[in-house]
Design a protein around this motif. Structure first.
Motif, PDB file in Angstrom:
ATOM      1  N   GLY A 198      -7.632   4.271  -4.970  1.00 13.11           N
ATOM      2  CA  GLY A 198      -6.744   3.570  -4.220  1.00 13.11           C
ATOM      3  C   GLY A 198      -5.579   4.270  -3.292  1.00 13.11           C
ATOM      4  O   GLY A 198      -4.721   3.528  -2.753  1.00 13.11           O
ATOM      5  N   THR A 242     -13.154   4.504   0.742  1.00 13.57           N
ATOM      6  CA  THR A 242     -13.475   3.366   1.396  1.00 13.57           C
ATOM      7  C   THR A 242     -12.412   3.030   2.402  1.00 13.57           C
ATOM      8  O   THR A 242     -11.595   3.713   2.641  1.00 13.57           O
ATOM      9  CB  THR A 242     -13.347   2.071   0.305  1.00 13.57           C
ATOM     10  N   GLU A 243     -12.898   2.068   3.359  1.00 11.67           N
ATOM     11  CA  GLU A 243     -11.900   1.832   4.504  1.00 11.67           C
ATOM     12  C   GLU A 243     -10.962   0.847   4.249  1.00 11.67           C
ATOM     13  O   GLU A 243     -11.127  -0.084   3.708  1.00 11.67           O
ATOM     14  CB  GLU A 243     -12.852   1.805   5.470  1.00 11.67           C
ATOM     15  N   ARG A 244      -9.748   1.269   4.636  1.00 11.61           N
ATOM     16  CA  ARG A 244      -8.711   0.248   4.457  1.00 11.61           C
ATOM     17  C   ARG A 244      -8.514  -0.316   5.760  1.00 11.61           C
ATOM     18  O   ARG A 244      -8.184  -1.393   5.943  1.00 11.61           O
ATOM     19  CB  ARG A 244      -7.339   1.080   3.844  1.00 11.61           C
ATOM     20  N   THR A 245      -8.172   0.650   6.900  1.00 12.59           N
ATOM     21  CA  THR A 245      -8.082  -0.060   8.076  1.00 12.59           C
ATOM     22  C   THR A 245      -9.119   0.843   9.169  1.00 12.59           C
ATOM     23  O   THR A 245      -9.005   2.202   9.099  1.00 12.59           O
ATOM     24  CB  THR A 245      -6.572   0.268   8.569  1.00 12.59           C
ATOM     25  N   CYS A 255      -6.807   5.976  11.218  1.00 14.59           N
ATOM     26  CA  CYS A 255      -7.303   4.914  10.507  1.00 14.59           C
ATOM     27  C   CYS A 255      -6.950   5.377   9.164  1.00 14.59           C
ATOM     28  O   CYS A 255      -6.355   6.325   8.914  1.00 14.59           O
ATOM     29  CB  CYS A 255      -8.959   4.995  10.529  1.00 14.59           C
ATOM     30  N   LEU A 290      -8.279   5.466   4.984  1.00 12.85           N
ATOM     31  CA  LEU A 290      -9.153   5.037   3.968  1.00 12.85           C
ATOM     32  C   LEU A 290      -8.324   5.115   2.553  1.00 12.85           C
ATOM     33  O   LEU A 290      -7.330   5.924   2.419  1.00 12.85           O
ATOM     34  CB  LEU A 290     -10.272   6.291   3.995  1.00 12.85           C
ATOM     35  N   ASP A 291      -9.166   5.001   1.623  1.00  7.68           N
ATOM     36  CA  ASP A 291      -8.707   4.799   0.336  1.00  7.68           C
ATOM     37  C   ASP A 291      -9.662   5.939  -0.598  1.00  7.68           C
ATOM     38  O   ASP A 291     -10.931   5.659  -0.617  1.00  7.68           O
ATOM     39  CB  ASP A 291      -8.599   3.478  -0.330  1.00  7.68           C
ATOM     40  N   ALA A 318      -4.187   6.114  -0.401  1.00  2.93           N
ATOM     41  CA  ALA A 318      -4.358   6.211   1.222  1.00  2.93           C
ATOM     42  C   ALA A 318      -4.318   7.570   1.552  1.00  2.93           C
ATOM     43  O   ALA A 318      -3.701   8.256   1.187  1.00  2.93           O
ATOM     44  CB  ALA A 318      -3.054   5.537   1.794  1.00  2.93           C
ATOM     45  N   GLY A 329       0.806  -1.194  -0.088  1.00  2.00           N
ATOM     46  CA  GLY A 329       0.148  -0.154  -0.037  1.00  2.00           C
ATOM     47  C   GLY A 329       0.881   1.293   0.142  1.00  2.00           C
ATOM     48  O   GLY A 329       0.145   2.346  -0.316  1.00  2.00           O
TER      49      GLY A 329
END
Length: 109
Positions: free
Chosen positions: A101, A79-82, A94, A96-97, A103, A55
């Motif tokens: 894609g 969208t949530e990555r972590t 946290c 997100l993307d 970060a 990533g």
């Protein structure tokens, strides 16, 4: 308060090897543990952490309200990555993307 980027976390597969390279650039780290190595780059935090390197590095924007900022980005199409996770007694992060894609890191309470 406007979000301010104050830190970048670089995921690495070999923290000792990465530390040698970053020490050559930034000098001795202020924090040196097996799970986190932190450097002060003129008031900007550059950190190394073992993890998934696919990533790439993540820049973290400091926000007053992590949940509100996270929800605003999700509502806008991120969208949530972590999910939010604690990193200290009064801080959480946290990632997100965006639609491509890329970060977006958030750090706050």
């Amino acid at each position: 308060m406007s979000p301010t980027i104050r830190a970048q976390v670089v995921p690495v597969s070999d923290i000792a090897a990465a530390k040698a390279v970053y020490t050559a650039l930034y000098g001795e780290p202020h924090t040196d543990t097996p799970y986190y190595v932190g450097f002060d780059a003129g008031g900007f935090e550059v950190s190394l952490a073992p993890g998934d390197t696919s990533g790439g590095p993540v820049a973290y924007a400091d926000v007053d309200d992590l949940e509100a900022a996270r929800q605003a980005l999700l509502d806008a199409g991120a969208t949530e990555r972590t999910p939010p996770q604690p990193i200290g007694p009064e801080a959480r992060v946290c990632v997100l993307d965006d639609a491509d894609g890329n970060a977006i890191g958030l750090r706050g309470k």
